[in-house]
Design a protein around this motif. Sequence first.
Motif, PDB file in Angstrom:
ATOM      1  N   GLY A  23      -3.843  -9.782  27.220  1.00 29.03           N
ATOM      2  CA  GLY A  23      -2.415 -10.024  27.102  1.00 29.03           C
ATOM      3  C   GLY A  23      -1.983 -10.594  25.773  1.00 29.03           C
ATOM      4  N   ILE A  24      -2.867 -11.324  25.113  1.00 28.13           N
ATOM      5  CA  ILE A  24      -2.493 -12.005  23.870  1.00 28.13           C
ATOM      6  C   ILE A  24      -2.938 -11.232  22.635  1.00 28.13           C
ATOM      7  CG2 ILE A  24      -2.857 -14.108  22.511  1.00 28.13           C
ATOM      8  CD1 ILE A  24      -3.040 -15.655  25.096  1.00 28.13           C
ATOM      9  N   VAL A  25      -4.140 -10.685  22.688  1.00 26.31           N
ATOM     10  CA  VAL A  25      -4.761 -10.108  21.490  1.00 26.31           C
ATOM     11  C   VAL A  25      -4.517  -8.614  21.345  1.00 26.31           C
ATOM     12  CG1 VAL A  25      -6.954  -9.784  20.288  1.00 26.31           C
ATOM     13  CG2 VAL A  25      -6.542 -11.887  21.571  1.00 26.31           C
ATOM     14  N   TYR A  26      -4.554  -7.890  22.454  1.00 24.42           N
ATOM     15  CA  TYR A  26      -4.667  -6.432  22.371  1.00 24.42           C
ATOM     16  C   TYR A  26      -3.379  -5.673  22.657  1.00 24.42           C
ATOM     17  CZ  TYR A  26      -9.644  -7.171  21.894  1.00 24.42           C
ATOM     18  OH  TYR A  26     -10.873  -7.564  21.431  1.00 24.42           O
ATOM     19  N   GLY A  27      -2.242  -6.355  22.619  1.00 20.67           N
ATOM     20  CA  GLY A  27      -0.994  -5.651  22.854  1.00 20.67           C
ATOM     21  C   GLY A  27      -0.717  -4.591  21.806  1.00 20.67           C
ATOM     22  N   ASP A  28      -0.861  -4.940  20.535  1.00 22.63           N
ATOM     23  CA  ASP A  28      -0.575  -4.009  19.440  1.00 22.63           C
ATOM     24  C   ASP A  28      -1.566  -2.843  19.434  1.00 22.63           C
ATOM     25  OD1 ASP A  28       0.427  -2.819  17.206  1.00 22.63           O
ATOM     26  OD2 ASP A  28       0.115  -4.501  15.853  1.00 22.63           O
ATOM     27  N   LEU A  29      -2.848  -3.165  19.440  1.00 20.79           N
ATOM     28  CA  LEU A  29      -3.860  -2.107  19.483  1.00 20.79           C
ATOM     29  C   LEU A  29      -3.710  -1.245  20.739  1.00 20.79           C
ATOM     30  CD1 LEU A  29      -7.194  -3.767  18.276  1.00 20.79           C
ATOM     31  CD2 LEU A  29      -6.301  -1.585  17.479  1.00 20.79           C
ATOM     32  N   GLY A  30      -3.429  -1.880  21.858  1.00 22.76           N
ATOM     33  CA  GLY A  30      -3.381  -1.172  23.125  1.00 22.76           C
ATOM     34  C   GLY A  30      -2.227  -0.215  23.262  1.00 22.76           C
ATOM     35  N   THR A  31      -1.122  -0.483  22.570  1.00 30.66           N
ATOM     36  CA  THR A  31       0.027   0.415  22.657  1.00 30.66           C
ATOM     37  C   THR A  31       0.072   1.432  21.521  1.00 30.66           C
ATOM     38  OG1 THR A  31       1.354  -1.277  21.524  1.00 30.66           O
ATOM     39  CG2 THR A  31       1.450  -1.229  23.931  1.00 30.66           C
ATOM     40  N   SER A  32      -0.921   1.417  20.646  1.00 32.15           N
ATOM     41  CA  SER A  32      -0.963   2.389  19.551  1.00 32.15           C
ATOM     42  C   SER A  32      -0.990   3.843  20.019  1.00 32.15           C
ATOM     43  CB  SER A  32      -2.169   2.108  18.644  1.00 32.15           C
ATOM     44  OG  SER A  32      -2.019   0.883  17.972  1.00 32.15           O
ATOM     45  N   PRO A  33      -1.651   4.187  21.148  1.00 36.77           N
ATOM     46  CA  PRO A  33      -1.642   5.590  21.586  1.00 36.77           C
ATOM     47  C   PRO A  33      -0.251   6.146  21.853  1.00 36.77           C
ATOM     48  CG  PRO A  33      -3.385   4.388  22.708  1.00 36.77           C
ATOM     49  CD  PRO A  33      -2.566   3.376  21.970  1.00 36.77           C
ATOM     50  N   ALA A 292       4.912  11.110  37.435  1.00 36.43           N
ATOM     51  CA  ALA A 292       4.425   9.806  36.968  1.00 36.43           C
ATOM     52  C   ALA A 292       5.014   9.388  35.624  1.00 36.43           C
ATOM     53  CB  ALA A 292       2.900   9.833  36.860  1.00 36.43           C
ATOM     54  N   ILE A 293       5.832  10.249  35.013  1.00 37.10           N
ATOM     55  CA  ILE A 293       6.296   9.939  33.657  1.00 37.10           C
ATOM     56  C   ILE A 293       7.233   8.733  33.640  1.00 37.10           C
ATOM     57  CG2 ILE A 293       7.664  10.786  31.714  1.00 37.10           C
ATOM     58  CD1 ILE A 293       6.491  13.538  32.188  1.00 37.10           C
ATOM     59  N   ILE A 294       8.198   8.678  34.538  1.00 36.00           N
ATOM     60  CA  ILE A 294       9.135   7.545  34.554  1.00 36.00           C
ATOM     61  C   ILE A 294       8.395   6.231  34.836  1.00 36.00           C
ATOM     62  CG2 ILE A 294      11.120   6.527  35.700  1.00 36.00           C
ATOM     63  CD1 ILE A 294      11.781   8.801  33.776  1.00 36.00           C
ATOM     64  N   PRO A 295       7.506   6.178  35.877  1.00 35.93           N
ATOM     65  CA  PRO A 295       6.729   4.941  36.049  1.00 35.93           C
ATOM     66  C   PRO A 295       5.890   4.597  34.812  1.00 35.93           C
ATOM     67  CG  PRO A 295       6.573   6.290  38.014  1.00 35.93           C
ATOM     68  CD  PRO A 295       7.267   7.123  36.982  1.00 35.93           C
ATOM     69  N   LEU A 296       5.374   5.623  34.116  1.00 36.31           N
ATOM     70  CA  LEU A 296       4.590   5.376  32.904  1.00 36.31           C
ATOM     71  C   LEU A 296       5.467   4.810  31.801  1.00 36.31           C
ATOM     72  CD1 LEU A 296       1.858   5.581  31.476  1.00 36.31           C
ATOM     73  CD2 LEU A 296       2.463   7.939  30.822  1.00 36.31           C
ATOM     74  N   VAL A 297       6.701   5.297  31.696  1.00 36.48           N
ATOM     75  CA  VAL A 297       7.638   4.756  30.708  1.00 36.48           C
ATOM     76  C   VAL A 297       7.921   3.277  30.991  1.00 36.48           C
ATOM     77  CG1 VAL A 297      10.019   4.842  29.873  1.00 36.48           C
ATOM     78  CG2 VAL A 297       8.719   6.957  30.152  1.00 36.48           C
ATOM     79  N   VAL A 298       8.107   2.947  32.275  1.00 33.95           N
ATOM     80  CA  VAL A 298       8.357   1.553  32.650  1.00 33.95           C
ATOM     81  C   VAL A 298       7.156   0.684  32.291  1.00 33.95           C
ATOM     82  CG1 VAL A 298       8.774  -0.022  34.571  1.00 33.95           C
ATOM     83  CG2 VAL A 298       9.958   2.193  34.486  1.00 33.95           C
ATOM     84  N   LEU A 299       5.956   1.144  32.645  1.00 32.71           N
ATOM     85  CA  LEU A 299       4.739   0.392  32.321  1.00 32.71           C
ATOM     86  C   LEU A 299       4.568   0.262  30.810  1.00 32.71           C
ATOM     87  CD1 LEU A 299       2.109  -1.006  33.187  1.00 32.71           C
ATOM     88  CD2 LEU A 299       1.020   1.265  33.261  1.00 32.71           C
ATOM     89  N   ALA A 300       4.833   1.351  30.078  1.00 32.08           N
ATOM     90  CA  ALA A 300       4.714   1.327  28.618  1.00 32.08           C
ATOM     91  C   ALA A 300       5.704   0.341  28.008  1.00 32.08           C
ATOM     92  CB  ALA A 300       4.945   2.721  28.043  1.00 32.08           C
ATOM     93  N   THR A 301       6.898   0.253  28.588  1.00 31.81           N
ATOM     94  CA  THR A 301       7.899  -0.690  28.075  1.00 31.81           C
ATOM     95  C   THR A 301       7.424  -2.127  28.239  1.00 31.81           C
ATOM     96  OG1 THR A 301       9.680   0.867  28.618  1.00 31.81           O
ATOM     97  CG2 THR A 301      10.290  -1.444  28.249  1.00 31.81           C
ATOM     98  N   PHE A 302       6.857  -2.441  29.409  1.00 32.90           N
ATOM     99  CA  PHE A 302       6.305  -3.786  29.608  1.00 32.90           C
ATOM    100  C   PHE A 302       5.167  -4.055  28.623  1.00 32.90           C
ATOM    101  CE2 PHE A 302       8.303  -3.648  33.882  1.00 32.90           C
ATOM    102  CZ  PHE A 302       8.920  -4.890  33.842  1.00 32.90           C
ATOM    103  N   ALA A 303       4.310  -3.060  28.415  1.00 37.84           N
ATOM    104  CA  ALA A 303       3.175  -3.231  27.499  1.00 37.84           C
ATOM    105  C   ALA A 303       3.652  -3.469  26.070  1.00 37.84           C
ATOM    106  CB  ALA A 303       2.261  -2.014  27.559  1.00 37.84           C
ATOM    107  N   THR A 304       4.697  -2.752  25.665  1.00 39.34           N
ATOM    108  CA  THR A 304       5.197  -2.933  24.298  1.00 39.34           C
ATOM    109  C   THR A 304       5.920  -4.268  24.132  1.00 39.34           C
ATOM    110  OG1 THR A 304       7.199  -1.668  24.872  1.00 39.34           O
ATOM    111  CG2 THR A 304       5.380  -0.471  23.835  1.00 39.34           C
ATOM    112  N   ILE A 305       6.554  -4.744  25.193  1.00 40.13           N
ATOM    113  CA  ILE A 305       7.162  -6.085  25.137  1.00 40.13           C
ATOM    114  C   ILE A 305       6.073  -7.138  24.940  1.00 40.13           C
ATOM    115  CG2 ILE A 305       8.347  -7.843  26.516  1.00 40.13           C
ATOM    116  CD1 ILE A 305      10.010  -5.569  27.724  1.00 40.13           C
TER     117      ILE A 305
END
Length: 630
Positions: A23-33, A292-305
């Motif tokens: 949660g602290i370290v890998y947000g940037d690397l993890g959302t790079s894809p 699954a795209i809309i749920p993935l968008v929601v999850l991706a938004t939380f991850a990018t936050i």
Amino acid sequence: MDKLDRNPADRPLKAIGALTALGIVYGDLGTSPLYTYQTIVADAGGHPSARVALGLLSLVIWALIVTVSVKYCVFVMRADNSGEGGILALMSLVTKRVGGERSKTTAALVAMGLFGAALIYGDGIITPSISVLSALEGVNVVTTSLQPYVLPAALAILVILFVAQRWGTARIGRLFGPIMLVWFAVIGLLGLMAVIRHPGVLAAIDPTYAIGFLVRHGARSLFVLGGVFLAITGGEALYADMGHIGRAPIRAAWSFIVLPALLLSYAGQTALIISDPGLSGNPFFRLAPGWAIIPLVVLATFATIIASQAIITGAFSLTRQAIQLGWLPGVIIRQTSDEEYGQIYVPSVNWLMMVATLALTWGFGSSAKLAGAYGTAVSTTMLLTTALLFNAMLDVWRWPLWVAASVSGVFLLVDLGFFTANLLKIAEGGWIPLVLGAAIFIAMRTWRRGIQAMRARIDEEEKAPNQLMADLAAGRVTRVPGTAVFLSRTDTAVPIMLTRHVAQMGALQERVVTLTLVFEEVPRVAVADRAQVEQIGPDFWHVRVHFGFVEVPNAMVALASARANGCPIDLDQAVFFAARDHVVRGATSHRLPAWRRAIFSVMYRNAVRSSDRFDLPADRFLEVGRQVEL
């Protein structure tokens, strides 16, 4: 090895630490894809052949392995400064080991560390923008009717994110790790499903595919390397967050969760591109089935936050380090958690970053356009980190020159390739973080030189305190009831402010303490070493209080420890005096160039008051104005 590695009983703690690291370290690397592969494919000309696609994937794989797995996890994280990481901590570590006879080397190392730190602010304003935009743009895969709402939604999320900083993330931060764990599980699973359908992409683990791509495309491959670099942005967070997470959890999270998930995601996107050469849109969201795209968008938004939160918190921590190492003026810093020292809030930095991030988001409008501005700052910081690491190998680890040069030379070759590739993005917006970094670098150097000039000027006036001490000893100074604490900017036991106070008032409190606060180039100072007490006259003490560069400087707590060391100060009744200096142009000699003096004067005038910075009681705090000619 870390203690957690050696003690099996601590494995549960290591697992918890690894979850926290997600949660602290890998947000940037993890959302790079979310945005990396669409950028790489576009830079490669679009619709790559199977051979080219495998070469692109191989470049990504080996960039992650060489830069993150080897450079940062194995070597850079070993160069800790008493357990702390980050480029300023590394700079302090290597400059402490360089002798005075190598002052030019020291100056060069300091310049590299400061510029690398300044560039992190540039990264900090782009990461939230590109991350949130790329997540919300996933709805375009389902329908284009929502496209006009993507930018306003991104701006609204970013405003909420920055406004929420004042309350801290101590509580909701506990959810960051589990959310990111779900994120990595989902992107790994989506990638794995595509790889199973097209297992031939696994051949890209062979580095000859990457080398072959570079050889065949020559100088043109630099454009692609700029996109490949997006896969490793955020790698510096492993080192920066090492102090309050620990090496072992960060390495474990990378090796067993983050790296496998990222490799599967990139491999899955490659498999999709090979199987459907005419594919359009972001291949990341194309991996998901339609439902699954809309749920993935929601999850991706939380991850990018979460990724954005991490970089904002990193900027706060960097600011505190720079202030306490003497490179930036004091600003208001609020501790938002009683349990975690890393949970701080810096209002001025927060609002400036918000304005800059919103401007970038509005100006560029899409993650694809922002990709051109992203990477220049991070690639420069990584290059400078390698240079500092080389000096750590020589001066701290005492490696032979040929070993240090060989190891760091490999990293330098990779860093130079990415650095050169990102220079090609200057016209596309890459100049923005560089200009911001250069401005902060100039401000840091100006503040340091200005403070040094002020201290030199004050020292000239404080060379003869003997007369005051003689008058006190002879009883020629009237002593009145009360306790006075005089804050001294220098290490002088009798500051000029005290002598002027006696001259103007004709009296002095019956109990006097002069207080000097010293910030050491180590993260923390042991409680036993916190306060040094020296009695320099009847009812007259000089107290030196030491803090590390990640500690909260609470003068009242430190003075309480001074009481235990023989200074009988009554903290409930003491009145605190500090100088409020005004920088003016020297009548005869000029210690600073006019342009530096102007910048320094503005910075000094707007620095936080000592009562706020050191947590002194405002109702018993007095400032005495004086002019300092520079």
